[in-house]
Motif scaffolding. Sequence first.
Motif, PDB file in Angstrom:
ATOM      1  N   LYS A 127       0.822  -1.216   0.000  1.00 51.66           N
ATOM      2  CA  LYS A 127       0.000   0.000   0.000  1.00 51.66           C
ATOM      3  C   LYS A 127       0.852   1.261   0.000  1.00 51.66           C
ATOM      4  O   LYS A 127       0.323   2.361   0.077  1.00 51.66           O
ATOM      5  CB  LYS A 127      -0.935  -0.007   1.211  1.00 51.66           C
ATOM      6  N   ARG A 128       2.172   1.089  -0.083  1.00 53.40           N
ATOM      7  CA  ARG A 128       3.098   2.226  -0.122  1.00 53.40           C
ATOM      8  C   ARG A 128       3.932   2.171  -1.408  1.00 53.40           C
ATOM      9  O   ARG A 128       5.150   1.975  -1.366  1.00 53.40           O
ATOM     10  CB  ARG A 128       4.026   2.197   1.086  1.00 53.40           C
ATOM     11  N   PRO A 129       3.308   2.377  -2.554  1.00 54.23           N
ATOM     12  CA  PRO A 129       4.064   2.272  -3.822  1.00 54.23           C
ATOM     13  C   PRO A 129       5.178   3.313  -3.945  1.00 54.23           C
ATOM     14  O   PRO A 129       6.209   3.042  -4.565  1.00 54.23           O
ATOM     15  CB  PRO A 129       2.994   2.460  -4.903  1.00 54.23           C
ATOM     16  N   GLU A 130       5.010   4.483  -3.333  1.00 56.72           N
ATOM     17  CA  GLU A 130       6.059   5.503  -3.401  1.00 56.72           C
ATOM     18  C   GLU A 130       7.303   5.057  -2.631  1.00 56.72           C
ATOM     19  O   GLU A 130       8.429   5.368  -3.028  1.00 56.72           O
ATOM     20  CB  GLU A 130       5.554   6.859  -2.891  1.00 56.72           C
ATOM     21  N   ALA A 131       7.115   4.298  -1.555  1.00 55.03           N
ATOM     22  CA  ALA A 131       8.252   3.763  -0.805  1.00 55.03           C
ATOM     23  C   ALA A 131       8.989   2.726  -1.659  1.00 55.03           C
ATOM     24  O   ALA A 131      10.223   2.731  -1.717  1.00 55.03           O
ATOM     25  CB  ALA A 131       7.797   3.145   0.515  1.00 55.03           C
ATOM     26  N   LEU A 132       8.251   1.876  -2.336  1.00 49.04           N
ATOM     27  CA  LEU A 132       8.874   0.871  -3.203  1.00 49.04           C
ATOM     28  C   LEU A 132       9.716   1.539  -4.285  1.00 49.04           C
ATOM     29  O   LEU A 132      10.864   1.137  -4.530  1.00 49.04           O
ATOM     30  CB  LEU A 132       7.807  -0.029  -3.827  1.00 49.04           C
ATOM     31  N   LYS A 133       9.190   2.573  -4.903  1.00 43.28           N
ATOM     32  CA  LYS A 133       9.954   3.304  -5.927  1.00 43.28           C
ATOM     33  C   LYS A 133      11.229   3.897  -5.341  1.00 43.28           C
ATOM     34  O   LYS A 133      12.289   3.859  -5.965  1.00 43.28           O
ATOM     35  CB  LYS A 133       9.104   4.435  -6.528  1.00 43.28           C
ATOM     36  N   PHE A 134      11.129   4.441  -4.145  1.00 46.33           N
ATOM     37  CA  PHE A 134      12.299   5.017  -3.483  1.00 46.33           C
ATOM     38  C   PHE A 134      13.365   3.950  -3.246  1.00 46.33           C
ATOM     39  O   PHE A 134      14.538   4.145  -3.564  1.00 46.33           O
ATOM     40  CB  PHE A 134      11.893   5.684  -2.164  1.00 46.33           C
TER      41      PHE A 134
END
Length: 151
Positions: A127-134
């Motif tokens: 639920k944290r796709p921005e964290a995965l990208k980071f």
Amino acid sequence: MYKIRKCQKEDVPAIVAMLANDKLGMLREDYREPLAQKYYDAFEKIDSDSNQQLAVIEDERSKVIGTLQLSFIQYLTYQGGKRAQIEAVRVHKDYRNKGIGKQLFAWAINEAKTKKAHVVQLTTDKKRPEALKFYESLGFKASHEGLKLHF
């Protein structure tokens, strides 16, 4: 450049506030003043364990603006190798997109190398796709499927 240091007991409320300040954290944390004793008890256990490093990053005014926990796990696999696990990464909402997360990760990776870990690993909620990208931007690869069983 911000200062990274070992967490102190007086930093615990600032850390819990950051943990609780997102849509997932607000469901599982109990941030209120005074802070519940269970957080201080957990801090004492982490602080006394030589395989745990709870770090904070602070701004020029010594305000805690980020945190992560680095755990070292000894294995028999990889010829008795050691893994470093990064958890509970948070940057204060007012300080995001300023390179603080990159600085925290550079510190954690250096610590892992210093302690002779053969790999640094982490998990992130889907639920944290921005964290995965980071994390991917830092060179982490989604090489395994992670599973959890909550009680």
